[in-house]
Scaffold this active site. Structure first.
Site, PDB file in Angstrom:
ATOM      1  N   SER A  98       0.821  -1.210   0.000  1.00 44.84           N
ATOM      2  CA  SER A  98       0.000   0.000   0.000  1.00 44.84           C
ATOM      3  C   SER A  98       0.859   1.266   0.000  1.00 44.84           C
ATOM      4  O   SER A  98       1.683   1.456  -0.894  1.00 44.84           O
ATOM      5  CB  SER A  98      -0.964  -0.047   1.193  1.00 44.84           C
ATOM      6  OG  SER A  98      -1.940   0.945   1.088  1.00 44.84           O
ATOM      7  N   ASP A 221     -10.379  -4.291  -5.391  1.00 48.42           N
ATOM      8  CA  ASP A 221      -9.782  -3.609  -4.248  1.00 48.42           C
ATOM      9  C   ASP A 221     -10.471  -2.256  -4.081  1.00 48.42           C
ATOM     10  O   ASP A 221     -10.391  -1.404  -4.967  1.00 48.42           O
ATOM     11  CB  ASP A 221      -8.272  -3.437  -4.502  1.00 48.42           C
ATOM     12  CG  ASP A 221      -7.534  -2.731  -3.372  1.00 48.42           C
ATOM     13  OD1 ASP A 221      -8.188  -2.206  -2.462  1.00 48.42           O
ATOM     14  OD2 ASP A 221      -6.296  -2.710  -3.411  1.00 48.42           O
ATOM     15  N   HIS A 249      -7.319  -5.403  -0.191  1.00 50.45           N
ATOM     16  CA  HIS A 249      -6.125  -4.571  -0.334  1.00 50.45           C
ATOM     17  C   HIS A 249      -4.914  -5.177   0.377  1.00 50.45           C
ATOM     18  O   HIS A 249      -3.863  -4.559   0.426  1.00 50.45           O
ATOM     19  CB  HIS A 249      -6.463  -3.186   0.267  1.00 50.45           C
ATOM     20  CG  HIS A 249      -5.476  -2.106  -0.016  1.00 50.45           C
ATOM     21  ND1 HIS A 249      -5.207  -1.624  -1.284  1.00 50.45           N
ATOM     22  CD2 HIS A 249      -4.669  -1.391   0.833  1.00 50.45           C
ATOM     23  CE1 HIS A 249      -4.299  -0.661  -1.209  1.00 50.45           C
ATOM     24  NE2 HIS A 249      -3.949  -0.507   0.061  1.00 50.45           N
TER      25      HIS A 249
END
Length: 268
Positions: A98, A221, A249
């Protein structure tokens, strides 16, 4: 002069595994190094692995937190550079989840000798929408509301965000773990990190990331659509996009085997 011992304590740095090649694993927002546990038993058979916690996360030294230093992702990038220098690392493979993908990207531009390859799990250079040319997934007003919820009801915010991030079709245990991880983070630090994460825009840096890079995107996602992975693959000079048939995610937690195999193949 860098206080090497302080750096390792500050970021709760751990070295595991064996192998001539090194993997540097960087967790995402609201998480810690424990989130890599589904990958590390197998990866440590092939590689030396560096694990750490960002200041304010996990078992890091929270007394080292500085709002000024960490008001930009560059502050977190500086921590990674200091860890690498302390461990005398170079030519490692950086694996980020991320927001850490762009933190690793910043490091790769500032100190290209540290990482020879990048693996990005569910990355995004910017969460904001800038129509018509770019859709990061969120209008500024949406993110303002999310941050306001953090201020008003932190537990409620964690319980709202965790299923969105983990993917509602994935196990309640993992969703609960992520919510618990959010809740165990100091709310003020989490709020600052969230603001930096959600409001930053690093699209302009993508063309400067010269290392071979593998982008692992989830098919579904809520935080980073496939179109974002496609955008990054177009912008980054030496990158490949691989879409994993998955929801959520946090692919390294929900689909560890697919991620592990991709890492072993790409980093060997």
């Amino acid at each position: 002069m860098l206080d090497t011992n302080n750096v390792l304590i500050r970021n709760n740095v751990k070295l595991i595994g064996q192998g001539s090649k090194t993997l540097f694993l960087a967790h995402g927002f609201g998480c810690d190094q424990n989130m890599w546990r589904f990958l590390t038993p197998e990866l440590s058979k092939h590689f030396t692995i560096v694990l750490f916690d960002y200041v304010g996360s996990g078992a890091s030294d929270i007394s080292q937190y500085s709002k000024k230093r960490y008001s930009k992702l560059e502050g977190y990038a500086d921590d990674i550079i200091e860890i690498c220098d302390t461990l005398e690392l170079s030519d490692a493979t950086f694996i980020g989840h991320s927001v850490s993908c762009m933190i690793g990207g910043i490091v790769s531009i500032q100190r290209p000798e540290l990482f020879s390859k990048l693996i990005m799990i569910c990355p995004t250079p910017c969460f904001l929408n800038f129509p018509p040319e770019y859709f990061g997934g969120f209008d500024k007003e949406d993110l303002k509301e999310l941050l306001n919820l953090m201020d008003k009801n932190y537990i409620g915010w964690a319980n709202y965000l965790a299923p969105l991030v983990m993917g509602t079709t994935n196990s309640d245990d993992l969703i609960g773990e992520l919510s618990g991880s959010f809740c165990s983070t100091d709310p003020v630090i989490a709020r600052n990190f969230a603001e930096v994460t959600f409001y930053s825009d690093y699209r302009h840096l993508l063309k400067a990331i010269k290392q071979p890079s593998l982008i692992l995107q989830s098919e579904n996602d809520a935080l980073a659509a496939i179109s974002i992975g496609e955008f990054m693959a177009r912008e980054m000079p030496d990158s490949n996009l691989k879409v994993i048939a998955a929801d959520g995610h946090c692919l390294h937690m929900t689909h560890p085997e697919a991620i592990m195999n991709s890492i072993i193949e790409y980093a060997k």
